[in-house]
Design a protein around this motif. Structure first.
Motif: not given
Length: 460
Positions: A97-100, A104-115, A187-191, A204-211
């Motif tokens: 979850p982006p809250s953790e 505004g973390t980019d999805i690639i940077k988000k995965a990188f930060d977990v590692f 990765r960027s923007g809002m839907v 939904l915002k950066v870092g979230e997903f749908f579908g």
């Protein structure tokens, strides 16, 4: 040779404004060269603009070379040997979850930060081994001398085979009712998510997903139309990608299923708030909202406070702010299965049965989500009764053990069926089958305690 003067460079550019490609770009793909040439076109009319650049096949990943650049290849080779395990870990990191993480973390940077949990700025073989162990349960013996990965090198290893997409403001990404075969990370923007009947469910915002429902199930129809509130950049995950990410571990699938259930529940609450004739009222602690075996003609949404659900005077579980209760009697046309009593001062919203059923008719996904909630609650009540204690986080293991009659560390269909029928001997067999499906997320006909804990953390 880097010894030309500014005047020499100016003369060369005027003579031939297109810079030489070979041998400088011989290591990159033809599609990448095509992109560079179109961006360097001297004629502004023919030159690729920013919007068209974002739709170029190389940018969205359709033609990006799967062969690593020469120097990079040596560095990534030892990691490639564990690609399946690493991809499983990366996918689970993407679901964090982006809250953790930082906002505004980019999805690639988000995965990188977990590692890179220590924030070193690079990923080591030890980091990879640790995350892979946590996500798949597998030990990977990586050479400690393997080179460290920068963010860009990590991105090449993890995301080189995925598709990138760009959409403009007000573009429709997917439409409710269409068959889908992929999910998307922002990765960027809002839907904005919109139901088939035109109701806005959420943004939904950066870092979230749908579908995600369309990778969890084959030939699944989209539940919502997704519209861009701003320009949007996405990473698309196809069903083939999803199968690859979860081939070495079911953890990613269970995590995505759990996230999907939680999100659907959240969307359901949003739709319920759109009901007409909602009555909001304050209730004092100790007030009984309805009694066990009474007829139900309303359901409730807790705005503030906590409501205890009791059976024969014993608390089975509690319902907290933001959650709904009382829906089972409306869904099944049966008497109330428990007494609802305010554990503290509450603010409740009451939704009359006819208004609630109208929402269900307009949104089959909402009806399914509420039935899923209802089945899990039935199981919670049955497990609570079997354990003779409330169903709460500290008591999860005791509830699990009370259902695990043969003590093998797994819950099977017969054990679950027995505790439910002990509580309600009239509970339908088809509902028991659906209940098992709703908590057996990896479809292996048994539930471990880890799986049990993960499922019920979000629906306590």
């Amino acid at each position: 040779e880097c010894n030309a003067t500014d005047d020499d460079i100016a003369v060369t550019m005027c003579t031939n404004p297109i810079p030489p490609i070979s041998p400088y770009l011989d290591d990159i793909s033809d599609s990448a060269v095509d992109l560079i040439q179109k961006l360097l076109e001297p004629d502004p009319i023919k030159r690729l603009n920013a919007a068209d650049m974002l739709k170029h096949p190389w940018v969205i990943g359709e033609t990006a070379s799967r062969t690593k650049i020469t120097n990079s290849d040596r560095k990534l080779f030892k990691y490639e040997n564990f690609r399946a395990e690493i991809e499983a870990g990366i996918f689970q990191a993407m679901l964090t979850p982006p809250s953790e993480l930082a906002g505004g973390t980019d999805i690639i940077k988000k995965a990188f930060d977990v590692f890179d949990a220590e924030g070193k700025g690079f990923v080591t073989s030890g980091d990879v081994s640790k995350v892979v162990k946590e996500s798949t349960g597998k030990d990977v013996s990586m050479d400690s001398k393997s080179k460290n990965l920068s963010l860009s090198e990590f991105s090449k290893l993890a995301f080189s085979e995925l598709k990138y997409q760009h959409y403009n403001r007000n573009d429709i990404i997917v439409t409710a009712g269409d068959l889908g075969s992929s999910m998307f990370f922002i990765r960027s923007g809002m839907v904005e998510l919109i139901t088939d009947s035109g109701l806005s469910v959420c943004t939904l915002k950066v870092g979230e997903f749908f579908g995600e429902e369309c990778v969890l199930q084959v030939d699944k129809m989209r539940s919502s139309t997704v519209k861009c509130c701003t320009p949007v950049d996405l990473i698309e995950i196809t069903q083939d990608d999803f199968e690859r990410f979860t081939s070495s571990s079911t953890g990613g699938k269970v995590l995505l299923e759990t996230a999907f259930c939680a999100k659907t529940l959240g969307n359901t609450k949003s739709l319920i708030r759109c009901c007409h004739n909602i009555q909001r009222f304050n209730v004092r602690a100790g007030t009984i909202i309805y009694s066990e075996q009474s007829t139900g003609d309303s359901m409730y949404l807790i705005e503030e406070g906590v409501v205890d659900m009791t059976q024969s005077g014993k608390r089975a579980f509690s319902v907290k702010a933001g959650e709904v209760f009382g829906e089972r009697a409306l869904l099944t046309q049966t008497p109330r299965e428990a007494t609802a009593i305010c554990a503290e001062d509450c603010i409740l919203s009451e939704i009359r049965g006819e208004d609630f059923l109208a929402v269900l008719e307009s949104s089959p996904e909402t009806a399914q989500a509420l039935r899923d909630i209802n089945r899990k609650r039935m199981f919670k009540q049955a497990a609570s009764s079997a354990a003779n204690r409330s169903f709460s986080l500290p008591n999860l293991k005791k509830a699990f053990d009370a259902v695990d009659a043969n003590g093998d560390g797994y819950l099977n269909y017969e054990e679950i069926r027995q505790v439910v029928l002990n509580l309600d001997s009239t509970y339908p067999e088809d509902e028991l089958t659906e209940l098992m499906k709703s908590i057996d997320l990896n479809s292996d006909s048994e539930i471990s305690f880890k799986e049990f804990e993960q499922i019920f953390k979000w629906c306590m």
